[in-house]
Design a protein around this motif. Structure first.
Motif, PDB file in Angstrom:
ATOM      1  N   GLU A  34       0.828  -1.204   0.000  1.00 42.89           N
ATOM      2  CA  GLU A  34       0.000   0.000   0.000  1.00 42.89           C
ATOM      3  C   GLU A  34       0.865   1.258   0.000  1.00 42.89           C
ATOM      4  OE1 GLU A  34      -2.928  -0.001   3.098  1.00 42.89           O
ATOM      5  OE2 GLU A  34      -3.691  -1.965   2.522  1.00 42.89           O
ATOM      6  N   ASN A  35       2.064   1.136   0.532  1.00 41.94           N
ATOM      7  CA  ASN A  35       3.030   2.237   0.565  1.00 41.94           C
ATOM      8  C   ASN A  35       4.291   1.791  -0.167  1.00 41.94           C
ATOM      9  OD1 ASN A  35       1.425   3.920   2.322  1.00 41.94           O
ATOM     10  ND2 ASN A  35       1.958   2.486   3.950  1.00 41.94           N
ATOM     11  N   PRO A  36       4.293   1.857  -1.508  1.00 42.96           N
ATOM     12  CA  PRO A  36       5.439   1.354  -2.270  1.00 42.96           C
ATOM     13  C   PRO A  36       6.751   2.029  -1.870  1.00 42.96           C
ATOM     14  CG  PRO A  36       3.630   1.972  -3.731  1.00 42.96           C
ATOM     15  CD  PRO A  36       3.263   2.427  -2.358  1.00 42.96           C
ATOM     16  N   VAL A  37       7.789   1.230  -1.850  1.00 45.25           N
ATOM     17  CA  VAL A  37       9.128   1.709  -1.543  1.00 45.25           C
ATOM     18  C   VAL A  37       9.790   2.058  -2.875  1.00 45.25           C
ATOM     19  CG1 VAL A  37      11.365   0.954  -0.607  1.00 45.25           C
ATOM     20  CG2 VAL A  37       9.251   0.278   0.533  1.00 45.25           C
ATOM     21  N   PRO A  38      10.573   3.132  -2.934  1.00 48.50           N
ATOM     22  CA  PRO A  38      11.268   3.438  -4.181  1.00 48.50           C
ATOM     23  C   PRO A  38      12.113   2.248  -4.650  1.00 48.50           C
ATOM     24  CG  PRO A  38      11.472   5.269  -2.640  1.00 48.50           C
ATOM     25  CD  PRO A  38      10.838   4.117  -1.891  1.00 48.50           C
ATOM     26  N   VAL A  39      12.119   2.017  -5.951  1.00 45.35           N
ATOM     27  CA  VAL A  39      12.794   0.850  -6.525  1.00 45.35           C
ATOM     28  C   VAL A  39      14.243   0.725  -6.044  1.00 45.35           C
ATOM     29  CG1 VAL A  39      13.575  -0.210  -8.688  1.00 45.35           C
ATOM     30  CG2 VAL A  39      11.264   0.714  -8.518  1.00 45.35           C
ATOM     31  N   PRO A  40      15.067   1.780  -6.130  1.00 46.24           N
ATOM     32  CA  PRO A  40      16.459   1.617  -5.696  1.00 46.24           C
ATOM     33  C   PRO A  40      16.596   1.226  -4.226  1.00 46.24           C
ATOM     34  CG  PRO A  40      16.209   3.666  -6.932  1.00 46.24           C
ATOM     35  CD  PRO A  40      14.832   3.115  -6.685  1.00 46.24           C
ATOM     36  N   VAL A  41      15.718   1.756  -3.382  1.00 45.85           N
ATOM     37  CA  VAL A  41      15.765   1.433  -1.950  1.00 45.85           C
ATOM     38  C   VAL A  41      15.393  -0.026  -1.728  1.00 45.85           C
ATOM     39  CG1 VAL A  41      14.741   1.926   0.313  1.00 45.85           C
ATOM     40  CG2 VAL A  41      15.292   3.807  -1.250  1.00 45.85           C
ATOM     41  N   ALA A  42      14.308  -0.474  -2.350  1.00 47.01           N
ATOM     42  CA  ALA A  42      13.866  -1.864  -2.182  1.00 47.01           C
ATOM     43  C   ALA A  42      14.932  -2.836  -2.665  1.00 47.01           C
ATOM     44  CB  ALA A  42      12.557  -2.097  -2.928  1.00 47.01           C
ATOM     45  N   ILE A  43      15.526  -2.545  -3.817  1.00 48.13           N
ATOM     46  CA  ILE A  43      16.562  -3.441  -4.343  1.00 48.13           C
ATOM     47  C   ILE A  43      17.774  -3.442  -3.428  1.00 48.13           C
ATOM     48  CG2 ILE A  43      18.214  -3.796  -6.219  1.00 48.13           C
ATOM     49  CD1 ILE A  43      16.018  -2.902  -8.157  1.00 48.13           C
ATOM     50  N   ASP A  44      18.262  -2.257  -3.051  1.00 50.90           N
ATOM     51  CA  ASP A  44      19.448  -2.180  -2.201  1.00 50.90           C
ATOM     52  C   ASP A  44      19.238  -2.892  -0.875  1.00 50.90           C
ATOM     53  OD1 ASP A  44      22.142  -1.121  -1.623  1.00 50.90           O
ATOM     54  OD2 ASP A  44      21.082   0.028  -0.082  1.00 50.90           O
ATOM     55  N   GLU A  45      18.090  -2.658  -0.259  1.00 53.82           N
ATOM     56  CA  GLU A  45      17.814  -3.293   1.029  1.00 53.82           C
ATOM     57  C   GLU A  45      17.794  -4.818   0.912  1.00 53.82           C
ATOM     58  OE1 GLU A  45      17.177  -2.141   4.362  1.00 53.82           O
ATOM     59  OE2 GLU A  45      18.320  -0.513   3.477  1.00 53.82           O
ATOM     60  N   CYS A  46      17.130  -5.324  -0.114  1.00 51.87           N
ATOM     61  CA  CYS A  46      17.025  -6.781  -0.241  1.00 51.87           C
ATOM     62  C   CYS A  46      18.335  -7.418  -0.677  1.00 51.87           C
ATOM     63  CB  CYS A  46      15.861  -7.131  -1.160  1.00 51.87           C
ATOM     64  SG  CYS A  46      14.292  -6.790  -0.297  1.00 51.87           S
ATOM     65  N   VAL A  47      19.144  -6.696  -1.426  1.00 50.59           N
ATOM     66  CA  VAL A  47      20.485  -7.190  -1.765  1.00 50.59           C
ATOM     67  C   VAL A  47      21.317  -7.313  -0.488  1.00 50.59           C
ATOM     68  CG1 VAL A  47      22.660  -6.548  -2.891  1.00 50.59           C
ATOM     69  CG2 VAL A  47      20.512  -6.442  -4.167  1.00 50.59           C
ATOM     70  N   GLU A  48      21.263  -6.290   0.354  1.00 55.78           N
ATOM     71  CA  GLU A  48      22.027  -6.329   1.606  1.00 55.78           C
ATOM     72  C   GLU A  48      21.559  -7.458   2.523  1.00 55.78           C
ATOM     73  OE1 GLU A  48      24.833  -4.677   2.313  1.00 55.78           O
ATOM     74  OE2 GLU A  48      24.637  -3.954   0.256  1.00 55.78           O
ATOM     75  N   ILE A  49      20.271  -7.664   2.592  1.00 51.25           N
ATOM     76  CA  ILE A  49      19.737  -8.751   3.422  1.00 51.25           C
ATOM     77  C   ILE A  49      20.147 -10.109   2.846  1.00 51.25           C
ATOM     78  CG2 ILE A  49      17.597  -9.876   4.191  1.00 51.25           C
ATOM     79  CD1 ILE A  49      16.415  -6.998   4.368  1.00 51.25           C
ATOM     80  N   ALA A  50      20.110 -10.241   1.518  1.00 50.23           N
ATOM     81  CA  ALA A  50      20.526 -11.494   0.886  1.00 50.23           C
ATOM     82  C   ALA A  50      22.003 -11.771   1.161  1.00 50.23           C
ATOM     83  CB  ALA A  50      20.259 -11.444  -0.623  1.00 50.23           C
ATOM     84  N   LYS A  51      22.823 -10.730   1.132  1.00 56.02           N
ATOM     85  CA  LYS A  51      24.251 -10.899   1.446  1.00 56.02           C
ATOM     86  C   LYS A  51      24.427 -11.392   2.882  1.00 56.02           C
ATOM     87  CE  LYS A  51      26.145  -7.165  -1.413  1.00 56.02           C
ATOM     88  NZ  LYS A  51      26.824  -5.849  -1.308  1.00 56.02           N
ATOM     89  N   ARG A  52      23.634 -10.844   3.775  1.00 51.23           N
ATOM     90  CA  ARG A  52      23.768 -11.196   5.192  1.00 51.23           C
ATOM     91  C   ARG A  52      23.310 -12.627   5.488  1.00 51.23           C
ATOM     92  NH1 ARG A  52      20.822  -8.931  10.439  1.00 51.23           N
ATOM     93  NH2 ARG A  52      22.087 -10.055  11.914  1.00 51.23           N
ATOM     94  N   PHE A  53      22.205 -13.042   4.882  1.00 51.92           N
ATOM     95  CA  PHE A  53      21.622 -14.338   5.216  1.00 51.92           C
ATOM     96  C   PHE A  53      21.910 -15.429   4.180  1.00 51.92           C
ATOM     97  CE2 PHE A  53      19.075 -11.384   7.685  1.00 51.92           C
ATOM     98  CZ  PHE A  53      18.974 -12.027   8.897  1.00 51.92           C
ATOM     99  N   GLY A  54      22.356 -15.034   2.996  1.00 53.83           N
ATOM    100  CA  GLY A  54      22.554 -16.001   1.920  1.00 53.83           C
ATOM    101  C   GLY A  54      24.006 -16.389   1.727  1.00 53.83           C
ATOM    102  N   SER A  55      24.316 -16.786   0.505  1.00 52.52           N
ATOM    103  CA  SER A  55      25.663 -17.234   0.156  1.00 52.52           C
ATOM    104  C   SER A  55      26.514 -16.055  -0.318  1.00 52.52           C
ATOM    105  CB  SER A  55      25.579 -18.280  -0.962  1.00 52.52           C
ATOM    106  OG  SER A  55      25.174 -17.648  -2.175  1.00 52.52           O
ATOM    107  N   ASP A  56      27.746 -16.334  -0.666  1.00 54.80           N
ATOM    108  CA  ASP A  56      28.640 -15.306  -1.186  1.00 54.80           C
ATOM    109  C   ASP A  56      28.110 -14.690  -2.475  1.00 54.80           C
ATOM    110  OD1 ASP A  56      30.367 -15.710   0.927  1.00 54.80           O
ATOM    111  OD2 ASP A  56      31.707 -17.032  -0.213  1.00 54.80           O
ATOM    112  N   ASP A  57      27.355 -15.444  -3.250  1.00 60.52           N
ATOM    113  CA  ASP A  57      26.832 -14.965  -4.525  1.00 60.52           C
ATOM    114  C   ASP A  57      25.425 -14.373  -4.429  1.00 60.52           C
ATOM    115  OD1 ASP A  57      29.136 -15.802  -5.880  1.00 60.52           O
ATOM    116  OD2 ASP A  57      28.346 -17.846  -6.093  1.00 60.52           O
ATOM    117  N   SER A  58      24.815 -14.434  -3.271  1.00 60.76           N
ATOM    118  CA  SER A  58      23.423 -14.014  -3.130  1.00 60.76           C
ATOM    119  C   SER A  58      23.183 -12.563  -3.524  1.00 60.76           C
ATOM    120  CB  SER A  58      22.929 -14.248  -1.703  1.00 60.76           C
ATOM    121  OG  SER A  58      22.784 -15.621  -1.460  1.00 60.76           O
TER     122      SER A  58
END
Length: 144
Positions: free
Chosen positions: A103-127
């Motif tokens: 309902e409150n969309p997040v700006p595309v660059p913010v959403a991508i950056d945040e989820c990339v950082e979270i994937a790095k933290r919880f995923g693999s080296d390539d996440s």
């Protein structure tokens, strides 16, 4: 800490909790999302975290899972679907929800950056690279 940084930290923590919830939903496919959330949330009840935001993200991903799966499959280049980790998939789906379905969309660059950082933290080296590449491809192709 200023209000903007505090707000960003709370949003990041909510995304991290949502990622863990989505992961649990994949690991426990027979359980209802509300049941998974209630069990998980009881562990964080005493902490100062934004459980409401985590719940919104989690239930939003669950409610759009089939649509997001389809979008993901359409935008994989050089990857077999079975090779995608649940963590990477959860991060991608959280970003998709925040960009397109919230309902409150997040700006595309913010959403991508945040989820990339979270994937790095919880995923693999390539996440991080994988999540960034897939989300970039989806955005470029406007596949929603």
């Amino acid at each position: 800490m200023n209000k903007l940084n505090e707000k960003a930290l709370h949003a990041r923590k909510a995304r991290e909790l949502a990622l863990q919830l989505v992961y649990q939903a994949y690991a426990r496919p027979d359980d209802e999302p509300e049941e998974i959330y209630n069990c998980f949330a009881s562990d964080f009840a005493s902490e100062a975290v934004d459980l409401d935001k985590a719940r919104e993200l989690f239930l939003g991903v669950c409610g759009n899972k089939d649509k997001f799966e389809e979008i993901l499959l359409e935008n994989l280049v050089g990857w077999r679907p079975e090779r995608i980790s649940m963590v990477d998939k959860a991060a991608i789906f959280i970003a998709l929800y925040e960009i397109y379905s919230s309902e409150n969309p997040v700006p595309v660059p913010v959403a991508i950056d945040e989820c990339v950082e979270i994937a790095k933290r919880f995923g693999s080296d390539d996440s991080g690279r994988f999540v960034n590449g897939v989300l970039g491809n989806i955005i470029r192709n406007n596949k929603i």
